[in-house]
Motif scaffolding. Structure first.
Motif, short mmCIF file in Angstrom:
data_model
loop_
_atom_site.label_atom_id
_atom_site.label_comp_id
_atom_site.label_asym_id
_atom_site.label_seq_id
_atom_site.Cartn_x
_atom_site.Cartn_y
_atom_site.Cartn_z
N ARG A 12 0.84 -1.20 0.00
CA ARG A 12 0.00 0.00 0.00
C ARG A 12 0.88 1.26 0.00
N ALA A 13 1.96 1.20 0.78
CA ALA A 13 2.88 2.34 0.84
C ALA A 13 3.46 2.60 -0.55
N ALA A 14 3.74 1.51 -1.28
CA ALA A 14 4.34 1.66 -2.62
C ALA A 14 3.33 2.28 -3.59
N PHE A 15 2.05 1.86 -3.50
CA PHE A 15 1.00 2.45 -4.36
C PHE A 15 0.86 3.96 -4.09
N TRP A 16 0.93 4.29 -2.81
CA TRP A 16 0.76 5.70 -2.41
C TRP A 16 1.92 6.54 -2.95
N LYS A 17 3.12 5.98 -2.83
CA LYS A 17 4.30 6.69 -3.33
C LYS A 17 4.22 6.86 -4.84
N GLU A 18 3.72 5.81 -5.49
CA GLU A 18 3.59 5.85 -6.95
C GLU A 18 2.59 6.95 -7.36
N ARG A 19 1.50 7.06 -6.58
CA ARG A 19 0.49 8.09 -6.89
C ARG A 19 1.09 9.49 -6.77
N LEU A 20 2.01 9.64 -5.81
CA LEU A 20 2.59 10.96 -5.56
C LEU A 20 3.86 11.21 -6.39
N ALA A 21 4.35 10.15 -7.05
CA ALA A 21 5.64 10.24 -7.75
C ALA A 21 5.73 11.41 -8.75
N TYR A 70 4.58 14.28 -8.59
CA TYR A 70 4.81 15.54 -7.86
C TYR A 70 6.26 15.61 -7.37
N TYR A 71 6.81 14.45 -7.00
CA TYR A 71 8.23 14.42 -6.60
C TYR A 71 9.08 14.89 -7.77
N VAL A 72 8.76 14.38 -8.97
CA VAL A 72 9.52 14.76 -10.16
C VAL A 72 9.38 16.26 -10.41
N GLU A 73 8.13 16.73 -10.37
CA GLU A 73 7.85 18.14 -10.64
C GLU A 73 8.60 19.07 -9.68
N LEU A 74 8.65 18.68 -8.40
CA LEU A 74 9.29 19.56 -7.40
C LEU A 74 10.79 19.28 -7.25
N GLY A 75 11.28 18.29 -8.01
CA GLY A 75 12.71 17.98 -7.95
C GLY A 75 13.12 17.34 -6.64
N ASP A 97 14.12 13.92 -4.58
CA ASP A 97 14.62 12.57 -4.82
C ASP A 97 13.65 11.56 -4.20
N PRO A 98 13.01 10.71 -5.04
CA PRO A 98 12.01 9.77 -4.49
C PRO A 98 12.65 8.66 -3.65
N ASN A 99 13.98 8.52 -3.72
CA ASN A 99 14.63 7.45 -2.97
C ASN A 99 15.09 7.88 -1.58
N LEU A 100 14.93 9.16 -1.27
CA LEU A 100 15.30 9.61 0.08
C LEU A 100 14.43 8.89 1.10
N PRO A 101 14.99 8.53 2.26
CA PRO A 101 14.14 7.88 3.26
C PRO A 101 13.02 8.82 3.68
N LEU A 102 11.82 8.26 3.80
CA LEU A 102 10.67 9.10 4.14
C LEU A 102 10.64 9.37 5.64
N GLY A 121 3.68 10.35 5.74
CA GLY A 121 5.11 10.23 5.48
C GLY A 121 5.50 10.64 4.08
N ALA A 122 4.82 10.08 3.07
CA ALA A 122 5.19 10.37 1.68
C ALA A 122 4.78 11.77 1.24
N VAL A 123 3.82 12.36 1.95
CA VAL A 123 3.36 13.72 1.60
C VAL A 123 4.30 14.78 2.20
N ALA A 124 4.98 14.39 3.28
CA ALA A 124 5.77 15.38 4.03
C ALA A 124 6.81 16.13 3.18
N PRO A 125 7.59 15.44 2.32
CA PRO A 125 8.57 16.19 1.53
C PRO A 125 7.90 17.18 0.57
N LEU A 126 6.73 16.81 0.04
CA LEU A 126 6.00 17.71 -0.87
C LEU A 126 5.53 18.94 -0.10
#
Ligand SMILES: Cc1cc2nc3c(=O)[nH]c(=O)nc-3n(C[C@H](O)[C@H](O)[C@H](O)COP(=O)(O)O)c2cc1C
Length: 354
Positions: A84-93, A95-100, A102-107, A304-309
């Motif tokens: 589920r965490a992976a699906f959520w990250k994929e949904r937000l991915a 936005y990670y790209v758009e904001l520059g 790194d999606p591999n940083l520990p959440l 967790g995955a929303v925090a960097p955004l």
């Protein structure tokens, strides 16, 4: 003077006005100001560790001899579901790209902690006059230890059934949280946010169902709302969003600006920031991913995955991914120091009651 003094007598305060505990939006400064003005000061502890709670409470004790309410969440920490965490990250991915970012940083791990043994030990040591809970109550043994300190116990109910349950478990007063409220729904016997009840309807039904005093909360932001809540049978009110406008609130400039411009139809219940429904000002992430997403992991893991955004967006002064909790009455807010606001609300209410 006041039509009902049950809450003042129970909690040892002068006014039937409670500052809503607001995790992430306030610390001791706001509580001190409200307490000194005669209301109940609340310290939200859900995002603090034990040493931070200790520091904030000692600041409060140094500045005032009034009672304090320590507030805790008491959700059950969910199982980590990697899929589920992976699906959520994929949904937000995207936005990670758009904001520059790194999606591999520990959440960041989810920062909202439930009331546990360590916090309970601290409560036993610090002896706050009032302890309030959100999302039900902690397990029986912890609750018994808190009650044994002599603290008065409050918790939020979003339905009559929840209010009855809280009374049966020994709550000294019930906070009836209408669906207008900013921040998380305190719901714990139901998961269906679509059937949540407005303050006008909920308060009198809860008042009829329980014997303990009822505190109305949700969308109350001025004397008209306070008078109405008292007329519905509430013994007191709890205000959150109205206090976010005060300089003592610790919210950032993006949130503050959004509140200043908010109109009645700009908030929604969303689970995208935490996994639980909470009311906030609608922005890009709520519109595009929510307001309620089936992909969001359970509370509080979605955060967790929303925090960097959120962090990147807010630092850049953008509302796009910011978490901006607000009730439906933000447009009634007044940017006054919290002590002044509390006294003014009381004076305006008494004038109307006369
Ligand atoms: C920014 C914000 C944070 C909140 N955090 C908490 C919290 O930590 N604990 C809690 O019991 N309620 C919390 N709430 C809900 C409030 O206790 C209360 O139900 C709500 O503010 C009432 O509605 P209003 O904002 O329209 O006054 C929060 C509300 C807001 C606006």
């Amino acid at each position: 003077m006041w039509p009902d003094s049950r809450i003042q007598n129970l909690l040892g305060i002068d006014l039937p006005i409670l500052l809503a505990p607001m995790a992430g939006a306030a610390l001791s400064e706001l509580a001190i100001a409200v307490a000194e003005a005669g209301g109940l000061g609340s310290l939200p502890c859900a995002m603090l560790n034990t040493s931070q709670v200790q520091t904030e409470l000692s600041k409060f004790r140094q500045r005032t001899s009034r009672p304090i309410n320590l507030n805790f969440f008491c959700h059950h920490p969910p199982e980590i579901d990697l899929k589920r965490a992976a699906f959520w990250k994929e949904r937000l991915a995207p936005y990670y790209v758009e904001l520059g970012i790194d999606p591999n940083l520990p959440l960041p791990t989810a920062t909202r902690m439930p009331f546990d043994q360590a916090m309970c030990d601290l409560v036993v040591e610090l002896k706050p006059e009032v302890v309030s809970f959100h999302f039900g109550l902690p397990e029986k043994e912890l609750l018994a230890r808190v009650k044994a300190t002599g603290a008065k116990i409050l918790s939020s109910a979003t339905t009559v059934a929840e209010a009855r349950w809280l009374e049966q478990q020994g709550c000294d007063a019930i906070i009836a949280q209408g669906s207008e409220a900013g921040g998380h729904r305190g719901m714990f016997l139901t998961q269906d946010s679509s059937t949540q009840i407005g303050t006008m309807s909920l308060v009198p039904q809860v008042v009829d169902a329980v014997n303990v005093p009822v505190i109305a909360t949700g969308g109350i932001a001025d004397a008209r709302g306070i008078v109405a809540a008292l007329a519905l049978g509430a013994s007191a009110v709890q205000l959150g969003t109205a206090y976010l406008f005060c300089p003592e609130a610790t919210i950032g400039s993006v949130h503050r600006q959004a509140l200043r411009n908010a109109t009645d139809d700009q908030t929604a219940l969303t689970n995208v920031f935490s996994g639980r429904p909470a009311r906030g000002i609608v922005n890009r992430i709520i519109r595009e991913v929510g307001p309620i997403s089936d992909l969001a992991p359970p509370f509080p893991l979605a955060g967790g995955a929303v925090a960097p955004l959120r962090a990147k967006s807010e630092t850049a002064g953008s509302q796009d991914f910011a978490q901006m909790w607000s009730g439906q009455s933000a447009s009634l807010g007044r940017a006054l120091p919290a002590g002044e606001l509390t006294k003014l609300l009381a004076a305006e209410t008494l004038a109307k009651l006369r």
